[in-house]
Design a protein around this motif. Structure first.
Motif, PDB file in Angstrom:
ATOM      1  N   LEU A 215       3.744   2.261  10.901  1.00 42.89           N
ATOM      2  CA  LEU A 215       3.831   3.586  11.805  1.00 42.89           C
ATOM      3  C   LEU A 215       3.876   4.777  10.543  1.00 42.89           C
ATOM      4  O   LEU A 215       3.185   5.939  10.684  1.00 42.89           O
ATOM      5  CB  LEU A 215       4.767   3.785  12.858  1.00 42.89           C
ATOM      6  CG  LEU A 215       4.797   5.088  13.501  1.00 42.89           C
ATOM      7  CD1 LEU A 215       3.594   5.371  14.348  1.00 42.89           C
ATOM      8  CD2 LEU A 215       6.079   5.177  14.499  1.00 42.89           C
ATOM      9  N   ASN A 216       4.894   4.528   9.829  1.00 39.95           N
ATOM     10  CA  ASN A 216       5.077   5.761   8.730  1.00 39.95           C
ATOM     11  C   ASN A 216       3.830   5.694   7.724  1.00 39.95           C
ATOM     12  O   ASN A 216       3.359   6.760   7.451  1.00 39.95           O
ATOM     13  CB  ASN A 216       6.440   5.303   7.863  1.00 39.95           C
ATOM     14  CG  ASN A 216       7.802   5.699   8.661  1.00 39.95           C
ATOM     15  OD1 ASN A 216       7.805   6.631   9.546  1.00 39.95           O
ATOM     16  ND2 ASN A 216       8.646   5.137   8.405  1.00 39.95           N
ATOM     17  N   ARG A 217       3.308   4.478   7.336  1.00 42.64           N
ATOM     18  CA  ARG A 217       2.037   4.787   6.499  1.00 42.64           C
ATOM     19  C   ARG A 217       0.754   5.429   7.322  1.00 42.64           C
ATOM     20  O   ARG A 217       0.146   6.078   6.516  1.00 42.64           O
ATOM     21  CB  ARG A 217       1.819   3.296   6.281  1.00 42.64           C
ATOM     22  CG  ARG A 217       2.551   2.768   5.143  1.00 42.64           C
ATOM     23  CD  ARG A 217       2.264   1.323   4.859  1.00 42.64           C
ATOM     24  NE  ARG A 217       1.221   1.203   4.077  1.00 42.64           N
ATOM     25  CZ  ARG A 217       1.056   0.863   2.860  1.00 42.64           C
ATOM     26  NH1 ARG A 217       2.307   1.137   2.136  1.00 42.64           N
ATOM     27  NH2 ARG A 217       0.092   0.847   2.031  1.00 42.64           N
ATOM     28  N   TRP A 218       0.662   5.104   8.663  1.00 45.07           N
ATOM     29  CA  TRP A 218      -0.211   5.959   9.233  1.00 45.07           C
ATOM     30  C   TRP A 218      -0.029   7.256   9.416  1.00 45.07           C
ATOM     31  O   TRP A 218      -0.976   7.980   9.261  1.00 45.07           O
ATOM     32  CB  TRP A 218      -0.518   5.286  10.737  1.00 45.07           C
ATOM     33  CG  TRP A 218      -1.176   3.999  10.740  1.00 45.07           C
ATOM     34  CD1 TRP A 218      -0.511   2.678  11.104  1.00 45.07           C
ATOM     35  CD2 TRP A 218      -2.642   3.673  10.274  1.00 45.07           C
ATOM     36  NE1 TRP A 218      -1.614   1.745  11.199  1.00 45.07           N
ATOM     37  CE2 TRP A 218      -2.822   2.392  10.476  1.00 45.07           C
ATOM     38  CE3 TRP A 218      -3.544   4.770  10.103  1.00 45.07           C
ATOM     39  CZ2 TRP A 218      -4.169   1.729  10.385  1.00 45.07           C
ATOM     40  CZ3 TRP A 218      -4.997   4.018   9.812  1.00 45.07           C
ATOM     41  CH2 TRP A 218      -5.267   2.442   9.923  1.00 45.07           C
ATOM     42  N   PHE A 219       1.105   7.659   9.607  1.00 43.73           N
ATOM     43  CA  PHE A 219       1.569   9.023   9.423  1.00 43.73           C
ATOM     44  C   PHE A 219       1.158   9.572   8.080  1.00 43.73           C
ATOM     45  O   PHE A 219       0.346  10.759   8.012  1.00 43.73           O
ATOM     46  CB  PHE A 219       2.736   9.495   9.736  1.00 43.73           C
ATOM     47  CG  PHE A 219       3.338   9.522  11.277  1.00 43.73           C
ATOM     48  CD1 PHE A 219       2.385  10.223  12.131  1.00 43.73           C
ATOM     49  CD2 PHE A 219       4.240   8.773  11.608  1.00 43.73           C
ATOM     50  CE1 PHE A 219       2.953  10.298  13.405  1.00 43.73           C
ATOM     51  CE2 PHE A 219       4.430   8.622  12.972  1.00 43.73           C
ATOM     52  CZ  PHE A 219       3.811   9.363  14.077  1.00 43.73           C
ATOM     53  N   LEU A 220       1.434   8.933   7.096  1.00 43.44           N
ATOM     54  CA  LEU A 220       0.996   9.556   5.646  1.00 43.44           C
ATOM     55  C   LEU A 220      -0.388   9.373   5.486  1.00 43.44           C
ATOM     56  O   LEU A 220      -0.912  10.581   5.087  1.00 43.44           O
ATOM     57  CB  LEU A 220       1.720   8.603   4.713  1.00 43.44           C
ATOM     58  CG  LEU A 220       1.287   9.098   3.069  1.00 43.44           C
ATOM     59  CD1 LEU A 220       1.816  10.267   2.658  1.00 43.44           C
ATOM     60  CD2 LEU A 220       1.753   7.809   2.196  1.00 43.44           C
ATOM     61  N   ALA A 221      -1.130   8.510   6.065  1.00 47.79           N
ATOM     62  CA  ALA A 221      -2.447   8.338   5.682  1.00 47.79           C
ATOM     63  C   ALA A 221      -3.385   9.763   6.613  1.00 47.79           C
ATOM     64  O   ALA A 221      -4.212  10.256   6.140  1.00 47.79           O
ATOM     65  CB  ALA A 221      -3.224   7.249   6.164  1.00 47.79           C
TER      66      ALA A 221
ATOM     67  N   ILE B 268       1.680  13.805  -4.793  1.00 44.89           N
ATOM     68  CA  ILE B 268       3.077  13.790  -5.053  1.00 44.89           C
ATOM     69  C   ILE B 268       3.887  13.331  -3.986  1.00 44.89           C
ATOM     70  O   ILE B 268       4.673  12.469  -4.080  1.00 44.89           O
ATOM     71  CB  ILE B 268       3.542  15.007  -5.604  1.00 44.89           C
ATOM     72  CG1 ILE B 268       2.786  15.388  -7.324  1.00 44.89           C
ATOM     73  CG2 ILE B 268       5.251  15.099  -6.010  1.00 44.89           C
ATOM     74  CD1 ILE B 268       3.156  16.870  -7.851  1.00 44.89           C
ATOM     75  N   ALA B 269       3.511  13.841  -2.781  1.00 50.47           N
ATOM     76  CA  ALA B 269       4.277  13.562  -1.617  1.00 50.47           C
ATOM     77  C   ALA B 269       3.949  11.949  -1.087  1.00 50.47           C
ATOM     78  O   ALA B 269       4.721  11.192  -0.967  1.00 50.47           O
ATOM     79  CB  ALA B 269       3.953  14.444  -0.511  1.00 50.47           C
ATOM     80  N   ALA B 270       2.715  11.678  -1.262  1.00 46.57           N
ATOM     81  CA  ALA B 270       2.053  10.422  -1.123  1.00 46.57           C
ATOM     82  C   ALA B 270       2.794   9.355  -2.124  1.00 46.57           C
ATOM     83  O   ALA B 270       3.105   8.364  -1.476  1.00 46.57           O
ATOM     84  CB  ALA B 270       0.551  10.257  -1.036  1.00 46.57           C
ATOM     85  N   ALA B 271       2.804   9.637  -3.409  1.00 46.03           N
ATOM     86  CA  ALA B 271       3.280   8.880  -4.215  1.00 46.03           C
ATOM     87  C   ALA B 271       4.796   8.628  -3.904  1.00 46.03           C
ATOM     88  O   ALA B 271       5.274   7.396  -4.089  1.00 46.03           O
ATOM     89  CB  ALA B 271       3.102   9.450  -5.836  1.00 46.03           C
ATOM     90  N   SER B 272       5.507   9.542  -3.853  1.00 47.30           N
ATOM     91  CA  SER B 272       7.114   9.473  -3.513  1.00 47.30           C
ATOM     92  C   SER B 272       7.181   8.857  -2.212  1.00 47.30           C
ATOM     93  O   SER B 272       8.173   7.954  -2.370  1.00 47.30           O
ATOM     94  CB  SER B 272       7.540  11.068  -3.348  1.00 47.30           C
ATOM     95  OG  SER B 272       7.400  11.726  -4.552  1.00 47.30           O
ATOM     96  N   PHE B 273       6.595   8.698  -1.145  1.00 48.74           N
ATOM     97  CA  PHE B 273       6.709   8.177   0.177  1.00 48.74           C
ATOM     98  C   PHE B 273       6.607   6.644  -0.308  1.00 48.74           C
ATOM     99  O   PHE B 273       7.309   5.871   0.047  1.00 48.74           O
ATOM    100  CB  PHE B 273       5.649   8.569   1.069  1.00 48.74           C
ATOM    101  CG  PHE B 273       5.471   7.956   2.218  1.00 48.74           C
ATOM    102  CD1 PHE B 273       6.425   7.676   3.413  1.00 48.74           C
ATOM    103  CD2 PHE B 273       4.590   6.587   2.247  1.00 48.74           C
ATOM    104  CE1 PHE B 273       6.129   6.822   4.568  1.00 48.74           C
ATOM    105  CE2 PHE B 273       4.754   5.569   3.179  1.00 48.74           C
ATOM    106  CZ  PHE B 273       5.698   5.995   4.280  1.00 48.74           C
ATOM    107  N   ASN B 274       5.481   6.384  -0.987  1.00 51.03           N
ATOM    108  CA  ASN B 274       5.278   4.837  -1.366  1.00 51.03           C
ATOM    109  C   ASN B 274       6.162   4.400  -2.411  1.00 51.03           C
ATOM    110  O   ASN B 274       6.545   3.245  -1.964  1.00 51.03           O
ATOM    111  CB  ASN B 274       3.745   4.834  -2.014  1.00 51.03           C
ATOM    112  CG  ASN B 274       2.835   4.742  -1.097  1.00 51.03           C
ATOM    113  OD1 ASN B 274       2.660   3.591  -0.270  1.00 51.03           O
ATOM    114  ND2 ASN B 274       1.655   5.680  -0.936  1.00 51.03           N
TER     115      ASN B 274
END
Length: 188
Positions: free
Chosen positions: A49-55, A91-97
């Motif tokens: 779910l979190n990855r779908w929100f990020l995508a 940067i936000a996507a990289a940090s989330f991952n």
């Protein structure tokens, strides 16, 4: 006779449109990875779910940047702002991952190369160094946060070694890109 007012198109315009198109591929790859991980049950439903929100967020930023760059914004300052939006989203996507893939143990640290490479389109040493600095700050904060909240998953010396090494590698990458940009500028 009607005079048409022609707005000057910036040298940056075609690059920003291309960058946003490449980001569509970036979002697609992230989405495919999420589907594969979910299918094989490698990650929890909450992580999916979190990855779908990020995508979805990354796709929204990419669509907005693409649309504005293609049809609305033609001036250099506006296009630089759009590139900055892509950099911050990356940067936000990289940090989330990094955070969701176990902090300092994450291989997703390589994703910080994306915003640094994106900043190269601005052909500015200051932009490259600023992006490397923001990436370093985000990575350090993310890795430290994960370490503090999950204190049994590593040693403090390992944390500082990993964070220090990769943070310096961001600047090495920025330096390499600046060398390439400078060589191309001198050639022209």
């Amino acid at each position: 006779m009607k005079k048409t007012q022609k707005t000057a198109t910036s040298w940056l315009h075609p690059s920003v449109v291309r960058l946003s198109r490449v980001h569509f591929l970036y979002v697609a790859l992230f989405t495919v990875q999420t589907v594969v991980y979910d299918t094989w049950k490698l990650i929890t439903p909450f992580a999916v779910l979190n990855r779908w929100f990020l995508a979805g967020g990354l796709l929204a930023v990419t669509v907005i940047v693409w649309y504005l760059a293609k049809y609305t914004v033609k001036g250099t300052n506006g296009l630089k702002a759009l590139v900055s939006a892509l950099i911050l989203a990356d940067i936000a996507a990289a940090s989330f991952n990094v955070y969701t893939q176990r902090g300092m143990a994450s291989r997703a640290v390589a994703l910080y190369a994306v915003p640094i490479a994106v900043s190269a389109v601005l052909q500015s040493r200051v932009a490259l160094l600023a992006t490397a600095t923001l990436s370093m700050a985000a990575y350090t904060t993310t890795a430290l946060s994960y370490f503090v909240l999950n204190f049994n998953e590593g040693y403090k010396i390992e944390l500082y070694g990993e964070v220090g090494f990769y943070s310096l590698m961001f600047f090495v990458l920025a330096g390499i890109l600046w060398t390439v940009i400078r060589a191309r500028k001198m050639k022209n």
